[in-house]
Motif scaffolding. Sequence first.
Motif, mmCIF file in Angstrom:
data_model
loop_
_atom_site.group_PDB
_atom_site.id
_atom_site.type_symbol
_atom_site.label_atom_id
_atom_site.label_comp_id
_atom_site.label_asym_id
_atom_site.label_seq_id
_atom_site.Cartn_x
_atom_site.Cartn_y
_atom_site.Cartn_z
ATOM 1 N N SER A 1 1.993 -0.019 -4.192
ATOM 2 C CA SER A 1 2.048 1.334 -3.644
ATOM 3 C C SER A 1 1.727 2.398 -4.678
ATOM 4 O O SER A 1 1.375 3.525 -4.329
ATOM 5 C CB SER A 1 3.426 1.615 -3.026
ATOM 6 N N HIS A 2 1.822 2.033 -5.968
ATOM 7 C CA HIS A 2 1.483 2.991 -7.032
ATOM 8 C C HIS A 2 -0.020 3.235 -7.095
ATOM 9 O O HIS A 2 -0.460 4.227 -7.684
ATOM 10 C CB HIS A 2 1.996 2.475 -8.380
ATOM 11 N N THR B 1 -2.048 5.640 -1.477
ATOM 12 C CA THR B 1 -1.375 6.791 -0.872
ATOM 13 C C THR B 1 -0.725 6.280 0.403
ATOM 14 O O THR B 1 -1.409 5.948 1.377
ATOM 15 C CB THR B 1 -2.375 7.919 -0.553
ATOM 16 N N TYR C 1 1.786 6.668 3.614
ATOM 17 C CA TYR C 1 2.394 7.616 4.534
ATOM 18 C C TYR C 1 3.462 6.861 5.326
ATOM 19 O O TYR C 1 3.152 5.910 6.045
ATOM 20 C CB TYR C 1 1.360 8.172 5.508
ATOM 21 N N THR D 1 -7.344 2.741 0.208
ATOM 22 C CA THR D 1 -6.699 3.779 -0.620
ATOM 23 C C THR D 1 -5.592 4.518 0.121
ATOM 24 O O THR D 1 -4.685 5.058 -0.504
ATOM 25 C CB THR D 1 -7.740 4.803 -1.101
ATOM 26 N N HIS D 2 -5.656 4.553 1.473
ATOM 27 C CA HIS D 2 -4.668 5.286 2.266
ATOM 28 C C HIS D 2 -4.048 4.350 3.303
ATOM 29 O O HIS D 2 -4.777 3.722 4.085
ATOM 30 C CB HIS D 2 -5.315 6.484 2.959
ATOM 31 N N TYR E 1 6.334 6.305 -1.518
ATOM 32 C CA TYR E 1 5.771 7.055 -0.398
ATOM 33 C C TYR E 1 5.211 8.385 -0.873
ATOM 34 O O TYR E 1 5.871 9.139 -1.591
ATOM 35 C CB TYR E 1 6.838 7.307 0.663
ATOM 36 N N ALA E 2 3.995 8.692 -0.414
ATOM 37 C CA ALA E 2 3.357 9.959 -0.757
ATOM 38 C C ALA E 2 3.671 11.050 0.256
ATOM 39 O O ALA E 2 3.603 12.245 -0.062
ATOM 40 C CB ALA E 2 1.845 9.777 -0.855
ATOM 41 N N THR F 1 10.768 10.465 -0.730
ATOM 42 C CA THR F 1 9.415 11.004 -0.713
ATOM 43 C C THR F 1 9.331 12.343 -1.429
ATOM 44 O O THR F 1 9.993 13.313 -1.037
ATOM 45 C CB THR F 1 8.922 11.172 0.742
ATOM 46 N N GLY G 1 6.324 13.993 -1.840
ATOM 47 C CA GLY G 1 5.223 14.760 -1.267
ATOM 48 C C GLY G 1 5.590 15.422 0.048
ATOM 49 O O GLY G 1 6.775 15.597 0.365
ATOM 50 N N MET H 1 -1.537 17.097 3.637
ATOM 51 C CA MET H 1 -2.105 16.216 2.611
ATOM 52 C C MET H 1 -3.564 16.558 2.294
ATOM 53 O O MET H 1 -4.240 15.825 1.589
ATOM 54 C CB MET H 1 -1.992 14.763 3.057
#
Length: 491
Positions: free
Chosen positions: A97-98, A101, A103, A171-172, A192-193, A225, A227, A308
């Motif tokens: 997860s690092h 991104t 959600y 990537t997402h 989590y972003a 989270t 973000g 985002m």
Amino acid sequence: MPLDQTAVARVLGVDVPPLPRPIVAVTHDSRAVVPDGAFVAINGFTSRGSDFVPQALANGATLIVAEAPIEGVPTAVVPSDRIALAALATEFAGNPSHDLTVYGITGTNGKTTSSYVLHAILTAAYGESATGLMTTAEIIVGSEHETAIRTTGEAPQVQGNLARMRDAGVTHVVLETSSHGIHLHRVDGTRYAAALFTNLTRDHLDLHGTMEDYYLVKRRLFEWTAGPKLSNADDVYGARLATEIEGTLTFGLAAEADYRISGERTEGTRTVFELHTPGHGDLTLSIPLLGDYNVHNVAGAAGLALEMGMSPQLLTSAVSEMAQVPGRFERVPAAQEFGFEVVVDYAHTDIGLRAVLDVARDVAGDHRVICVFGACGARDKDKRPKMGAAASELADEAIITTDDAYNEDPAAIADEVYAGADPRHTEVIIDRRAAIDAALGQARPGDVVVVAGKGHETVQHLPTGDVPFHDTTVVTELLTALRASSSATTD
């Protein structure tokens, strides 16, 4: 990535028995153990992990992890088996997860639809190959689709799928995050972003005990989270969440909502509404979904995407073109030639059933709504008569049948549902296929048949064992048989 004894001790934070070689994998399933693998003996709801240690050893496990010593077996003893499982799974997967991104979407109702909506938005923005989805219905890695086992898999599945997505160039990722996933540490180690909260209604109290504890578990996602975070202002728990977690924005009909919904209207098979945003102007969104609850699902996902960095123009196009969500007010195409609608939906609580039947009522107009539904076994029993009452109030005809009975008597469950129903227009048909067949047989042009409870699921869990059962497939098969029967009668 193999882990030697020092690395395993560091991850677990306890002394580890001497290892002959580095550990190459971790699992909680003794059948899935590989040579030089680690077996974490987690205790389930009905079984003890230690009972499966002999099979794990026979399959080549060289490390056993448990909450208590196991006689005759060198064991790494940890305070929590599930936390240990998650820590090892995350380490083996390389903290995926690092590099992504992620959600997170949580709540009682609407998680899956919101997840699909957000995934559609992200796919429009970044391309199919760069997006992933883990939800109740399925797992999507780029263009690859596979059926999910549960809403949130155990930690090795969660971290393994995230790693698979990372390695495939995704990537997402949208990760539907259930209260089970949080409470049972299945998503521990996930960064989590962004996060979205849909609502909270009575469910899963067999696990959480009280609504307060259920809410506090859901709230953890927002605590994790850093973000953007969005919460439903029209839900009492969602409004509370926004006051308790700093930086949380809101969406909904409420005048004070940051992303405010207005002007909802139905145009054919689409819903159109305005979304008033705090920094992106007023957007008119046209979606191929019906129902005010779906307006909320789209508004929440849209708001999170905008927070985002999504462009309003791309967002508007993406939600307009998204596909049906499997098992969420899913219309069965084969019904169209008969002039009535058949809708398959996952609604399995009284609140969810009411929401779906409200929409079906609007679609049916002056025609009838016929509802086929049941209640789960081995779950909160108090909602059973409430489901019966919901169907009686909102459907013209209700057929109570078997959902996932698990180890309970299907007839006994049906009796508890029937206790809340109006017997004047309610019948019980225990066999689910026969119940659906009866509903289709009485449907007339303009009617709407709602088959509720299992949605996208492909297996029915019964006291006699699991059997294949997919509502949409069964409906299609029965309609094919109905067509053949009608043709034979005409001939």
